[in-house]
Design a protein around this motif. Structure first.
Motif, PDB file in Angstrom:
ATOM      1  N   GLU A 172      -5.546   3.130   4.258  1.00 21.02           N
ATOM      2  CA  GLU A 172      -4.542   4.017   4.373  1.00 21.02           C
ATOM      3  C   GLU A 172      -4.541   4.730   5.629  1.00 21.02           C
ATOM      4  OE1 GLU A 172      -5.935   2.882   1.606  1.00 21.02           O
ATOM      5  OE2 GLU A 172      -4.092   1.677   1.051  1.00 21.02           O
ATOM      6  N   ALA A 210      -1.582   9.298   2.005  1.00 23.00           N
ATOM      7  CA  ALA A 210      -2.727   9.231   3.852  1.00 23.00           C
ATOM      8  C   ALA A 210      -1.502   9.422   4.914  1.00 23.00           C
ATOM      9  CB  ALA A 210      -3.153   7.719   3.962  1.00 23.00           C
ATOM     10  N   ARG A 246       0.994  -1.225   0.401  1.00 25.47           N
ATOM     11  CA  ARG A 246      -0.068   0.324  -0.159  1.00 25.47           C
ATOM     12  C   ARG A 246       1.383   1.325   0.172  1.00 25.47           C
ATOM     13  NH1 ARG A 246      -4.992  -0.740   2.056  1.00 25.47           N
ATOM     14  NH2 ARG A 246      -5.547  -3.327   2.643  1.00 25.47           N
ATOM     15  N   ASP A 247       0.539   2.243  -0.848  1.00 22.96           N
ATOM     16  CA  ASP A 247       1.121   3.211  -0.658  1.00 22.96           C
ATOM     17  C   ASP A 247       0.389   4.492   0.760  1.00 22.96           C
ATOM     18  OD1 ASP A 247       1.963   5.981  -1.233  1.00 22.96           O
ATOM     19  OD2 ASP A 247       1.141   6.318  -2.872  1.00 22.96           O
ATOM     20  N   PHE A 248       1.617   4.507   1.595  1.00 21.71           N
ATOM     21  CA  PHE A 248       0.456   5.544   2.851  1.00 21.71           C
ATOM     22  C   PHE A 248       0.768   6.849   3.111  1.00 21.71           C
ATOM     23  CE2 PHE A 248       0.518   1.204   4.453  1.00 21.71           C
ATOM     24  CZ  PHE A 248      -0.801   1.080   5.031  1.00 21.71           C
ATOM     25  N   ASP A 256       0.485  -1.618  10.080  1.00 21.24           N
ATOM     26  CA  ASP A 256       0.388  -3.013   9.005  1.00 21.24           C
ATOM     27  C   ASP A 256       0.215  -4.222   8.927  1.00 21.24           C
ATOM     28  OD1 ASP A 256      -1.025  -2.889   6.488  1.00 21.24           O
ATOM     29  OD2 ASP A 256       1.049  -2.821   5.507  1.00 21.24           O
TER      30      ASP A 256
END
Length: 360
Positions: A270, A242, A237-239, A288
């Motif tokens: 996120e 966020a 995931r691209d945090f 996570d």
């Protein structure tokens, strides 16, 4: 002044020509008369007492002046000239109570006293309920370590731009001062970054542990900017977007339980994790991995530590499962019971374990 003259025959003569002993005795009797009736006296009566006492009180013994200063420091209608006279005394036992709390000692008098007096007088001033930027400028410039620390820790203190710069500069050589400044509600993100830039790693970590969750998010962001390297999150995931969203909420003072609940209800994973990381101090990568595990327990522990209501924790459990999975009612009820039984101190110990040796 009928009451005073009737109480002490020959008062006029004592004031004009009396010896120090007689003046001291008169001071005690008149000041006691004032203190007994202070709540009922009109301003003009207070002025009459003031005019008499300023010539008599200096002749009173030290113990009597100390007692009088303590009692006058609590009165909003204390004789103004007399209070100023006592507040200017070199004897700290006399001046201290008035400098700490007397509402009659105004800004002009405080500044006049702060510029030449010693550290004891400055320390007493630093404890006042409110401190203006002009006064803190003097305290920071002239004060020793204890004075500056006390002023920095005073929630009612205000600092000018120059004052804050000096405060941060002094904090680079004083870890206790760094902790006091770092917890101030009026500390901007830019000033926080300057404070951290001059601090050693162990002080940064200690500050991170003692500040509120929202300030922890700002510390992480500041350290990321100082190092030039954003927090690395080992996840598919691209945090990063966020994290920017959560930081913006923090700057607006809106990073709270309501924001987390909204993220959860909208299935914004996120953003939800980034918010939990900011509020708990646990790294995003750690959260996570924990949340994506087989159990709901990490969310129960986080919710208990941060102080969430069950409704928010339940929404986070649903967020964890995703919009296409429906939890069994029995599982949700078991989680609710476990959350209710979870002791906050136990949850906090687990979170501290997760946070061990955090990278900030």
């Amino acid at each position: 002044m009928t009451a005073a003259t009737s109480l002490i025959p020959g008062l006029d003569e004592i004031v004009r020509h009396g010896d120090p002993q007689r003046r001291a005795e008169a001071a005690l009797r008149i000041s006691e008369l004032f203190l007994q009736d202070a709540a009922r006296l009109r301003p003009d009566h207070v002025e009459l007492f003031d005019g008499l006492l300023i010539d008599l009180v200096p002749h009173a013994e030290l113990a009597a002046r100390v007692n009088l200063a303590e009692r006058l420091s609590l009165l909003a209608n204390a004789p103004r000239i007399l209070v100023g006279q006592l507040a200017r005394e070199n004897e700290l036992a006399v001046a201290g109570p008035l400098l700490r709390r007397s509402p009659v000692v105004d800004e002009t008098v405080l500044l006049e006293i702060a510029r030449p007096k010693g550290q004891g007088h400055l320390l007493a001033m630093s404890e006042r309920a409110t401190l203006s930027p002009d006064l803190t400028d003097v305290l920071i410039r002239r004060g020793d370590r204890d004075v500056v620390r006390r002023a920095a820790g005073n929630k009612g203190a205000q600092f000018s731009h120059a004052g804050y710069s000096t405060l941060i500069k002094r904090a680079s050589q004083d870890g206790v001062l760094t902790l006091a400044v770092g917890q101030r509600e009026d500390l901007s993100d830019e000033r926080l970054k300057a404070l951290l830039a001059g601090s050693i790693d162990v002080i940064r970590r200690r500050l991170f542990d003692v500040v509120k969750p929202a300030r922890q998010a700002a510390i992480k962001q500041a350290m990321s900017e100082l190092s030039g390297v954003p927090e690395l999150v080992e996840s598919r995931r691209d945090f990063l977007p966020a994290q920017r969203t959560v930081l913006a909420l923090h700057r607006q003072g809106q990073l709270n339980e309501s924001a987390v609940l909204n993220f959860a209800k909208s299935y914004q994973y996120e953003e939800g994790v980034a918010a939990l990381a900011a509020m708990s101090g646990v790294k995003i990568a750690t959260l996570d991995r924990l949340i994506c595990g087989d159990r709901h327990d990490p969310l129960l522990i986080l919710g208990k530590t941060v102080g969430f209501e069950w409704a928010t924790v339940r929404a986070l459990i649903l967020l964890r499962l995703g919009p296409n999975r429906v939890p069994a009612p029995a599982d949700i009820e078991t989680a609710r019971v476990n959350f209710a039984r979870l002791v906050p101190s136990t949850a906090e110990r687990v979170v501290q374990f997760w946070k061990s040796r955090p990278t900030i």
